[in-house]
Design a protein around this motif. Structure first.
Motif: not given
Length: 272
Positions: A264-271, A251-262, A196-204
C-alpha cells in the motif's frame, strides 16, 4: 573484520600544565581557566611543566574499596563499591621553577624543606599526528608528590611525580576536551513511509537491519539501527512525525531503504 583504525591512537606528543590555587583570582573558579575549546591553548596562569619522558607516559590508576555481601545459604549475591581513588603519574625531564615547586612546595633558595605534597590543578594533553587531541583537567587541586628521580652519567635527569586526583561537589574528577579530526561527521536523514502494511529494511552503508514493521515506533527503529555493528548503541537518534522518521547517525554513514515487502505504499530516504 570489525572495528575502525580511526579509533586507534598512538600519541606522539604530550604536555602537562600546572595551575597553583593561589594564582586563581578572587571570585573565579577553575572553570574560568579552562580553554574554551581544543583550538585554544593553555594561557597564564597555567604553567608548562616542560619536556616529559614519553616512554613513561601518563600512567593512570583507579582504585576503590569493594565489599561482597552474602545471603544466608547463598554466599555473595551483590557487591558494593565506595571510596574511589584516581591517580596519574608522569615523569618530567626538566629542572625548572615549575618542577622544583612540584617537588617541594616549601623549599627556599638555600634549603630543601620537608614537604609531603604540592596542591596544584593539573591539565594533561596528548596529541597524535593525525589530528587527534585529548585533554583532561582536574576539577580540584591534585596532591602532587615527588616520587624520586634519576641522576647519572648515561640517562637524562628525571623527576617522577604522582598526582592524587579528587572529585568536586558534583563528583566530577576531570574535565574533558577531545578532538578527533578523523571522526566522520554526523549525518541526518529522513525516511518517509507511505505504506499501510508490511515491513521494510533500513541500511547503513549497505548493512541491513532486521525487518521493521510498517508503523513502528521511533524507539523500535532506533533499536533496529543501533543493533547494526557499524552503528552501535548510543550512536543513533530517531524521531517520528506524520509518517516521517528523522534519523541522525552520530558516526556518519549513508542511509538507504528496501521497501520490497511493504504494501500500500513505499519508503523514501533523503538527506535531511
Amino acid at each position: 573484520m570489525g572495528g575502525s583504525p580511526n579509533n586507534v591512537s598512538l600519541w606522539d606528543e604530550a604536555d602537562v600544565f600546572a595551575l597553583f590555587p593561589e594564582d586563581i583570582e578572587a571570585g573565579k573558579t577553575i572553570a574560568d581557566y579552562f580553554p574554551a575549546s581544543t583550538d585554544e591553548p593553555f594561557a597564564a596562569p597555567w604553567q608548562l611543566v616542560g619536556l616529559l619522558n614519553g616512554d613513561s607516559g601518563f600512567e593512570e590508576s583507579r582504585d576503590r574499596d569493594s565489599t561482597k555481601h552474602p545471603a544466608w545459604g547463598y554466599g555473595p549475591v551483590i557487591q558494593s563499591f565506595k571510596d574511589a581513588e584516581y591517580e596519574r603519574k608522569f615523569t618530567a625531564l626538566e629542572d625548572n621553577p615549575v618542577t622544583q615547586r612540584l617537588k617541594s612546595n616549601n623549599d627556599t633558595d638555600t634549603d630543601v624543606i620537608v614537604s609531603t605534597h604540592t596542591p596544584a590543578f593539573l591539565a594533561f594533553e596528548v596529541r597524535d599526528r593525525r589530528g587527534k587531541l585529548k585533554r583532561r583537567i582536574t576539577w580540584r587541586p591534585a596532591d602532587v608528590t615527588y616520587d624520586g628521580g634519576t641522576e647519572n652519567d648515561s640517562d637524562l635527569d628525571e623527576a617522577e611525580f604522582a598526582a592524587s586526583i579528587y572529585p568536586d561537589d558534583q563528583k566530577r574528577v576531570m574535565h574533558k576536551q577531545d578532538e578527533n579530526k578523523l571522526a566522520p561527521a554526523a549525518t541526518s536523514w529522513t525516511a518517509t513511509v507511505t505504506a499501510t502494511g508490511g515491513d521494510m529494511l533500513l541500511k547503513v552503508d549497505g548493512v541491513a537491519t532486521t525487518p521493521i514493521t510498517q508503523g513502528a515506533t521511533s524507539t523500535a527503529v532506533r533499536n533496529a539501527l543501533a543493533a547494526l555493528a557499524n552503528v552501535g548503541a548510543g550512536n543513533v537518534t530517531v524521531s517520528l512525525a506524520s509518517g516521517v522518521y528523522t534519523i541522525v547517525l552520530a558516526k556518519g554513514g549513508v542511509l538507504t531503504a528496501d521497501g520490497a515487502n511493504l504494501t500500500g505504499g513505499t519508503v523514501t530516504v533523503a538527506a535531511a
